[in-house]
Design a protein around this motif. Sequence first.
Motif, PDB file in Angstrom:
ATOM      1  N   VAL A 238      24.665  44.614   4.814  1.00 44.61           N
ATOM      2  CA  VAL A 238      25.268  45.942   4.814  1.00 44.61           C
ATOM      3  C   VAL A 238      24.436  46.813   5.740  1.00 44.61           C
ATOM      4  CG1 VAL A 238      26.304  45.824   2.522  1.00 44.61           C
ATOM      5  CG2 VAL A 238      23.929  46.563   2.751  1.00 44.61           C
ATOM      6  N   GLN A 239      25.083  47.760   6.406  1.00 47.81           N
ATOM      7  CA  GLN A 239      24.344  48.631   7.309  1.00 47.81           C
ATOM      8  C   GLN A 239      25.016  49.983   7.403  1.00 47.81           C
ATOM      9  OE1 GLN A 239      24.937  47.751  11.697  1.00 47.81           O
ATOM     10  NE2 GLN A 239      25.460  45.738  10.856  1.00 47.81           N
ATOM     11  N   GLU A 240      24.215  50.987   7.726  1.00 49.10           N
ATOM     12  CA  GLU A 240      24.710  52.335   7.935  1.00 49.10           C
ATOM     13  C   GLU A 240      24.029  52.921   9.166  1.00 49.10           C
ATOM     14  OE1 GLU A 240      24.308  54.757   4.462  1.00 49.10           O
ATOM     15  OE2 GLU A 240      25.574  53.465   3.217  1.00 49.10           O
ATOM     16  N   LYS A 241      24.761  53.772   9.885  1.00 45.82           N
ATOM     17  CA  LYS A 241      24.252  54.384  11.107  1.00 45.82           C
ATOM     18  C   LYS A 241      24.070  55.881  10.885  1.00 45.82           C
ATOM     19  CE  LYS A 241      25.858  53.049  15.101  1.00 45.82           C
ATOM     20  NZ  LYS A 241      26.738  52.881  16.305  1.00 45.82           N
ATOM     21  N   TYR A 242      22.991  56.407  11.434  1.00 44.92           N
ATOM     22  CA  TYR A 242      22.675  57.824  11.309  1.00 44.92           C
ATOM     23  C   TYR A 242      22.397  58.397  12.700  1.00 44.92           C
ATOM     24  CZ  TYR A 242      21.947  56.366   6.469  1.00 44.92           C
ATOM     25  OH  TYR A 242      22.109  55.828   5.217  1.00 44.92           O
ATOM     26  N   GLU A 243      22.918  59.599  12.951  1.00 36.45           N
ATOM     27  CA  GLU A 243      22.699  60.258  14.233  1.00 36.45           C
ATOM     28  C   GLU A 243      21.489  61.182  14.140  1.00 36.45           C
ATOM     29  OE1 GLU A 243      25.076  63.087  17.496  1.00 36.45           O
ATOM     30  OE2 GLU A 243      26.088  62.321  15.703  1.00 36.45           O
ATOM     31  N   ILE A 244      20.607  61.095  15.115  1.00 39.18           N
ATOM     32  CA  ILE A 244      19.415  61.934  15.138  1.00 39.18           C
ATOM     33  C   ILE A 244      19.764  63.279  15.776  1.00 39.18           C
ATOM     34  CG2 ILE A 244      17.050  62.164  16.022  1.00 39.18           C
ATOM     35  CD1 ILE A 244      16.901  59.128  16.084  1.00 39.18           C
ATOM     36  N   PRO A 245      19.504  64.391  15.114  1.00 36.72           N
ATOM     37  CA  PRO A 245      19.769  65.708  15.705  1.00 36.72           C
ATOM     38  C   PRO A 245      19.004  65.887  17.012  1.00 36.72           C
ATOM     39  CG  PRO A 245      19.319  65.911  13.357  1.00 36.72           C
ATOM     40  CD  PRO A 245      18.993  64.501  13.731  1.00 36.72           C
ATOM     41  N   VAL A 246      19.655  66.483  17.987  1.00 30.40           N
ATOM     42  CA  VAL A 246      19.050  66.636  19.316  1.00 30.40           C
ATOM     43  C   VAL A 246      17.728  67.387  19.240  1.00 30.40           C
ATOM     44  CG1 VAL A 246      19.370  67.646  21.601  1.00 30.40           C
ATOM     45  CG2 VAL A 246      21.290  66.526  20.471  1.00 30.40           C
ATOM     46  N   GLN A 247      17.648  68.379  18.341  1.00 36.52           N
ATOM     47  CA  GLN A 247      16.436  69.197  18.287  1.00 36.52           C
ATOM     48  C   GLN A 247      15.213  68.378  17.872  1.00 36.52           C
ATOM     49  OE1 GLN A 247      19.209  69.743  16.507  1.00 36.52           O
ATOM     50  NE2 GLN A 247      18.777  70.249  14.358  1.00 36.52           N
ATOM     51  N   LEU A 248      15.422  67.272  17.151  1.00 38.59           N
ATOM     52  CA  LEU A 248      14.289  66.440  16.738  1.00 38.59           C
ATOM     53  C   LEU A 248      13.777  65.566  17.878  1.00 38.59           C
ATOM     54  CD1 LEU A 248      15.324  65.271  13.145  1.00 38.59           C
ATOM     55  CD2 LEU A 248      13.896  67.214  13.828  1.00 38.59           C
ATOM     56  N   MET A 249      14.553  65.484  18.957  1.00 42.39           N
ATOM     57  CA  MET A 249      14.164  64.667  20.107  1.00 42.39           C
ATOM     58  C   MET A 249      13.426  65.489  21.159  1.00 42.39           C
ATOM     59  SD  MET A 249      17.892  62.815  20.426  1.00 42.39           S
ATOM     60  CE  MET A 249      17.557  62.148  22.053  1.00 42.39           C
ATOM     61  N   LYS A 250      13.312  66.797  20.944  1.00 42.23           N
ATOM     62  CA  LYS A 250      12.798  67.682  21.987  1.00 42.23           C
ATOM     63  C   LYS A 250      11.337  68.059  21.748  1.00 42.23           C
ATOM     64  CE  LYS A 250      16.728  67.552  24.016  1.00 42.23           C
ATOM     65  NZ  LYS A 250      16.867  66.719  25.229  1.00 42.23           N
ATOM     66  N   SER A 251      10.763  68.737  22.744  1.00 40.37           N
ATOM     67  CA  SER A 251       9.337  69.044  22.744  1.00 40.37           C
ATOM     68  C   SER A 251       8.937  70.092  21.717  1.00 40.37           C
ATOM     69  CB  SER A 251       8.905  69.508  24.141  1.00 40.37           C
ATOM     70  OG  SER A 251       9.658  70.626  24.549  1.00 40.37           O
ATOM     71  N   ASP A 252       9.900  70.811  21.124  1.00 38.66           N
ATOM     72  CA  ASP A 252       9.555  71.804  20.109  1.00 38.66           C
ATOM     73  C   ASP A 252       9.670  71.232  18.694  1.00 38.66           C
ATOM     74  OD1 ASP A 252      12.278  71.570  20.155  1.00 38.66           O
ATOM     75  OD2 ASP A 252      12.708  73.722  20.164  1.00 38.66           O
ATOM     76  N   SER A 253       9.836  69.900  18.595  1.00 37.30           N
ATOM     77  CA  SER A 253       9.865  69.239  17.292  1.00 37.30           C
ATOM     78  C   SER A 253       8.481  68.646  17.019  1.00 37.30           C
ATOM     79  CB  SER A 253      10.952  68.159  17.278  1.00 37.30           C
ATOM     80  OG  SER A 253      11.028  67.526  16.023  1.00 37.30           O
ATOM     81  N   SER A 254       8.396  67.683  16.097  1.00 34.04           N
ATOM     82  CA  SER A 254       7.109  67.046  15.789  1.00 34.04           C
ATOM     83  C   SER A 254       7.348  65.630  15.300  1.00 34.04           C
ATOM     84  CB  SER A 254       6.355  67.839  14.721  1.00 34.04           C
ATOM     85  OG  SER A 254       7.030  67.731  13.471  1.00 34.04           O
ATOM     86  N   ALA A 255       6.300  64.826  15.310  1.00 35.92           N
ATOM     87  CA  ALA A 255       6.383  63.455  14.823  1.00 35.92           C
ATOM     88  C   ALA A 255       6.772  63.436  13.346  1.00 35.92           C
ATOM     89  CB  ALA A 255       5.040  62.734  15.029  1.00 35.92           C
ATOM     90  N   ASN A 256       6.201  64.346  12.567  1.00 37.86           N
ATOM     91  CA  ASN A 256       6.515  64.386  11.129  1.00 37.86           C
ATOM     92  C   ASN A 256       7.986  64.694  10.891  1.00 37.86           C
ATOM     93  OD1 ASN A 256       3.911  63.779  10.350  1.00 37.86           O
ATOM     94  ND2 ASN A 256       3.290  65.928  10.111  1.00 37.86           N
TER      95      ASN A 256
END
Length: 502
Positions: free
Chosen positions: A124-142
Amino acid sequence: SKATVSVLNCDPQHSYTRTMDRLGTIASHLSEDGQKLLKHMKVVVDLETALSVSVDKMNQVMVHMLADMVDGLAGQDSSLKMLPSFVYEGDRNISGSFMALDLGGTNFRVIKTDIEGGKLVKDVQEKYEIPVQLMKSDSSANELFGFIANGVKKFLENHPITPGATVPLGFTFSFPVSQTAVAAGTLINWTKGFSTPGVEGQDVVALLRKALKAAGIEGVVVSALVNDTVGTLVTGYFEEATAEVGVILGTGTNACYWEKVPNITKLPSPDGWSGGEQRMCINMEWGNFDSVNKKVLPYTQFDDVIDQNSPNPGKQRFEKMMSGMYLGEIAKELVVYLIQYGVLPIFPSIIRPGSLSSAVVSQVVGDECPSASRTAELFRELYGVELSSVQAGFVRRLFAAIVSRSARLSAAAVAAVLLKAGKIERATVCIDGSVFEKVPGYKALMEKALAEVCAAQGVASSGITLTHTGNGSGFGAALIASLAEQKEAPNAARHTSTGVVA
């Protein structure tokens, strides 16, 4: 079909008959139209010759790649990274529940598999989309890894594991990583639009483990960091013990294979691994082959343009000649060239970025109509341009030459890997990716080229099987996770049949 293969082999009797008949008329009468057509044919034939890959060239590519493989294993200067995966041959007869987390871009998948005797029983599997803001330089690893961990938590709410059980998880992280152990690796640099700070130079497995713990997830153990190419080989190996090479021929390209551990001389002291005949999977990163010195690959002026306009000039030159991300761009450069020389009519719509995709190349080379009418229809639909049957035939012939070059370079590289592994006479090559799977006749072209290059070495290729092997980033990751757990707990009950151990 035979017709498709004939087109891809650029058989003039199939796709060029009318034009070649007219060539005889041209030579006899030299009318004004005939002279014009002869000039156009000269342009096309010159391009076709520049794109051709002879047996001698394939042999040269094979030998140079073999030399770079040896240098890369020794830690010497090489265009091939030859990265140890810390996935070893061993037990293939495994059973249990395992998980995989596949992060390859703007989406990630969470997968749970049930395996019995090394075979997939249920998943079984499910797919999740990562919000664009989490991919940018004003986000964080956490924030990024926290979001991923919450996706795993949601998945487990829908597909819970047995209370008190421990489920190994394989983490497919499709970004450049320096791997130091089966479950440890630092991100070298972000690609694919990510710029999240606090991740480059960090151990991504440690970041994921920390996030899973913070999310309160129990019973899931991140036991392996997985490269999708390695996952492809391991998936194939559980199906067929003769699987020796894993290849990705899709948007990008890469390969891996089983190498005897004593030959990996750049590894530190033997602590943690046994020598002898034990073999480890090596991630070659072959997309960068011959990129620096440019000694052997049959580069054209169009390849240089593609490289100069790419985000990484001077790198991944092998990949830029043969993978799905670039086949359409090469075709576009050829079409523009034909327009400049008056072979094709002017149509500005071709200039748009991404106007000619690899999917269009596939459709053209799959055109079996003797007059190339499907190609003409396709160009009318996509670009609003009318092509004569001769012009459409020119396009089809050159697109076929692009595909043929890709397949023949792939075959030469596979031959080099099989020679290095000592398996040139009998092996299964596990291949995944849209180019191998979807481009009409590509597999047949590879098989033909492999037979030619093997014959030049005095070896028959009849014992080599090219097979499509999918889901290496999912099922393969779960398998590698299970094998890593076996190595961590060598005293656990286990079978003794030959197979894979991470």
